[in-house]
Motif scaffolding. Structure first.
Motif, short mmCIF file in Angstrom:
data_model
loop_
_atom_site.label_atom_id
_atom_site.label_comp_id
_atom_site.label_asym_id
_atom_site.label_seq_id
_atom_site.Cartn_x
_atom_site.Cartn_y
_atom_site.Cartn_z
N ALA A 168 -11.90 15.12 -1.21
CA ALA A 168 -12.34 14.39 -0.26
C ALA A 168 -14.04 13.87 -0.31
CB ALA A 168 -12.82 15.40 1.15
N ASP A 169 -14.75 14.18 -1.23
CA ASP A 169 -16.13 13.79 -1.46
C ASP A 169 -16.48 12.29 -1.76
OD1 ASP A 169 -16.22 16.61 -1.52
OD2 ASP A 169 -17.11 16.66 -3.78
N PHE A 170 -15.73 11.65 -2.38
CA PHE A 170 -16.05 10.05 -2.87
C PHE A 170 -16.00 9.42 -1.59
CE2 PHE A 170 -14.68 6.04 -4.34
CZ PHE A 170 -15.99 5.75 -4.94
N ALA A 171 -15.15 9.34 -0.65
CA ALA A 171 -14.81 8.78 0.51
C ALA A 171 -15.24 9.49 1.73
CB ALA A 171 -13.32 8.32 0.70
N LYS A 172 -15.73 10.65 1.52
CA LYS A 172 -16.24 11.41 2.66
C LYS A 172 -14.94 11.57 3.66
CE LYS A 172 -21.12 10.33 2.07
NZ LYS A 172 -21.23 11.18 0.96
N LEU A 173 -13.97 11.86 2.97
CA LEU A 173 -12.73 12.18 3.87
C LEU A 173 -13.02 13.41 4.92
CD1 LEU A 173 -9.93 11.09 1.23
CD2 LEU A 173 -10.94 9.72 3.16
N ASP A 174 -12.26 13.21 6.02
CA ASP A 174 -12.01 14.38 6.80
C ASP A 174 -10.46 14.63 6.75
OD1 ASP A 174 -11.47 16.09 8.84
OD2 ASP A 174 -12.33 14.83 10.40
N LEU A 220 -7.06 13.99 8.78
CA LEU A 220 -5.85 13.48 8.16
C LEU A 220 -4.69 14.32 8.30
CD1 LEU A 220 -5.47 10.87 6.20
CD2 LEU A 220 -5.55 12.52 4.40
N GLN A 221 -4.75 15.50 8.33
CA GLN A 221 -3.48 16.38 8.40
C GLN A 221 -3.11 16.14 9.68
OE1 GLN A 221 -3.10 18.82 5.72
NE2 GLN A 221 -0.99 19.10 6.83
N SER A 255 -2.55 14.04 1.99
CA SER A 255 -3.43 13.19 0.99
C SER A 255 -2.81 13.19 -0.36
CB SER A 255 -4.78 13.65 0.92
OG SER A 255 -4.81 15.01 0.70
N ASP A 256 -1.69 14.04 -0.73
CA ASP A 256 -1.17 14.16 -1.78
C ASP A 256 -0.47 12.56 -2.29
OD1 ASP A 256 -1.69 16.58 -1.97
OD2 ASP A 256 0.28 17.32 -1.87
N PHE A 257 -0.38 12.39 -3.32
CA PHE A 257 -0.10 11.03 -3.63
C PHE A 257 0.86 11.22 -5.07
CE2 PHE A 257 -3.98 11.71 -5.64
CZ PHE A 257 -3.95 11.23 -6.88
N ALA A 258 1.83 10.19 -5.24
CA ALA A 258 2.79 10.00 -6.34
C ALA A 258 2.08 9.30 -7.55
CB ALA A 258 3.75 9.16 -5.84
N VAL A 259 2.28 10.22 -8.57
CA VAL A 259 1.72 9.86 -10.18
C VAL A 259 2.97 9.17 -10.52
CG1 VAL A 259 -0.25 11.00 -10.26
CG2 VAL A 259 2.01 12.37 -10.88
#
Ligand code: AMP
Ligand code: ZN
Length: 474
Positions: free
Chosen positions: A161-167, A171-172, A187-191
């Motif tokens: 979460a750090d780079f974009a200062k995400l909450d 989000l959940q 926030s999980d994403f497909a690789v």
């Protein structure tokens, strides 16, 4: 030089890790339709960055990547692959679509006189390396497999979460149907994405016993690892990339290779048009071709972009573009002034003449004449200050420049001012002399006819108290 680093949210002194080479990576376009002027704005800002680094005597190794697979219509790994969509729209293969729009993108890129990257990569040339990266992430326990793909478990990367200062909690809570409900965290994403038997995804590669294709973010991590090596010095992109694309690049790369992905992150803000977002539904998706149809060259657009700052949201209007075009023409006519015919009775050392020309061009009267090196250094000082081209432009407006100075201006901004302002041929200079003679003979009919002929050749004559001065017509 100083740059704003998204990583720290501060303006910081920039020094490359290895002084012999600045490693730079730019996320490039998804090649499925004509880029609009907002897309090109970002490459203009990065061109200024490259030219400023060069002026600081850095050697640059820069990759510009082209996305030709895996970029879905939603950033949440859902929807159709943009390339497949383009292929269906134009009744072509995805490979033809990629080929066509890569050429189209590069034609626009060249028309803006942007410095060529050291290498242009294509995502589909790195599939083998993509697969190795997914394997490595899996071996390190960062992935899990679902029916439709291999996902990165963002919960296992504590800095996610750090780079974009995400909450992430928010989000959940805000997760809606557009997220694959089976994901462990929104926030999980497909690789890696699997292709269902009923899906017609033409770009496909076998992995884990099934056809599939890489997730969009993977290509940037793979290409940086293969071509440059982490950490790179500067990673660039649009601000829209901060919360998802770049956040995911960082997670993948840093989880896999245990080093920082990039030391500096530069993000440019968006262009709006008449206060609106650029979008098909508003009918304001202007391309460089659309500007040409209205009489503006790509370099007029570049001029307008460089009048502002990459971190500011910029509102585009045709009136402002026209003003930028006039300013560029004014600069060109200041170069033309340096070519005026010395045999005509005008006196270039005379301040009155220069004042008359400046007035006729609507320019601010030059207020001082710096020596060459002083001018160059002052320009660079503005650019070294987080790419302040607007301040550099004011300095140009307010200084009296030699041809050597204008050469520096062209090197720093790539506006082709000198190349677009050739001296006029002798035949036209002869006409100007004939017109002077006619005026001396009080033969105003001939003088007017010659003025018209000059105008047909795109040349305007201003009669100053000390003699005629020619300039280019708008
Ligand atoms: P795409 O080819 O769709 O991946 O777009 C490439 C990039 O262009 C985007 O990710 C943004 O960083 C940038 N971009 C898109 N729209 C705008 C805009 N209106 N102003 C500035 N940059 C934009
Ligand atoms: Zn990227």
């Amino acid at each position: 030089m100083k740059l704003y680093n998204t990583l720290t949210r501060k303006i910081e002194p920039f020094v490359p890790e290895n002084k012999d080479e600045v490693k730079i990576y730019t996320c490039g376009p998804t090649v499925y339709s004509h880029p609009h002027i907002g897309n090109y704005a970002s490459y203009i800002y990065w061109d200024l960055l490259i030219r400023t680094l060069r002026a600081n005597d850095y050697k640059i190794n820069r990759i510009l990547n082209i996305t030709d697979v895996g970029h879905l219509s939603s950033d949440a790994d859902e929807g159709e692959d943009k390339l497949e969509k383009g292929a269906a729209r134009e009744n072509k293969t995805v490979w033809e679509i990629a080929e066509y729009y890569i050429k189209d993108f590069l034609a626009g890129y060249n028309s803006l006189n942007l410095v060529k990257p050291d290498k242009i990569t294509r995502a589909t040339d790195y599939i083998e390396q993509d697969i190795k990266l997914v394997d490595l992430l899996t071996k390190k326990g960062y992935t899990y497999e679902l029916e439709d793909g291999v996902y990165f478990n963002t919960d296992h990367f504590s800095r996610y979460a750090d780079f974009a200062k995400l909450d992430l909690k928010h989000l959940q809570a805000g997760a809606r149907v557009e997220f694959n409900a089976k994901k462990l965290h929104p926030s999980d994403f497909a690789v890696w994405k699997f292709i269902r038997p009923d899906e017609t995804h033409a770009m496909r590669w076998d992995y884990l016993g099934r056809p599939g294709y890489p997730g969009w973010h993977l290509e940037c991590s793979t290409i940086i690892h293969t071509e440059l090596g982490e950490p790179i010095d500067i990673h660039t992109g649009g601000i829209d990339h901060i919360p998802v694309h770049h956040t995911n690049e960082i997670a993948q790369s840093e989880a896999a290779f245990d080093t920082k992905l990039s030391r500096f992150w530069l993000h440019c803000n968006f262009i709006t048009i008449d206060g609106n977002k650029i979008s098909k539904s508003l009918g304001n998706v202007y391309t460089l071709e659309d500007l040409k149809k209205r009489g503006f060259s790509p370099l007029d657009f570049k001029m307008w972009i460089l009048q502002g700052h990459y971190q500011s949201e910029r509102n585009f209007t045709f009136d402002d573009l026209a003003a930028a075009k006039r300013r560029r023409l004014n600069w060109r006519n200041r170069i033309a002034l340096l070519y005026q015919d010395s045999e005509l009775p005008n006196d270039f050392s005379s301040g009155a003449l220069k004042g008359a020309v400046a007035a006729s061009q609507g320019a601010v009267r030059p207020s001082f004449t710096p020596s060459e090196k002083v001018f160059e250094n002052s320009l660079l000082e503005h650019l070294d200050d987080n790419l302040n081209s607007a301040a550099a432009f004011s300095l140009i407006d307010n200084s009296e420049l030699t041809l050597a100075d204008w050469q520096k201006v062209d090197e720093l901004f790539g506006l082709n001012l000198i190349d677009d302002t050739p001296d006029i041929p002798d035949s036209l200079k002869d006409l100007i002399r004939q017109r002077e003679q006619a005026r001396a003979d009080k033969d105003f009919t001939t003088a007017d006819k010659i003025r018209q002929e000059l105008e047909e050749n795109n040349i305007i004559i201003n009669d100053s108290p000390t003699g005629p001065i020619w300039e280019y017509k708008a």
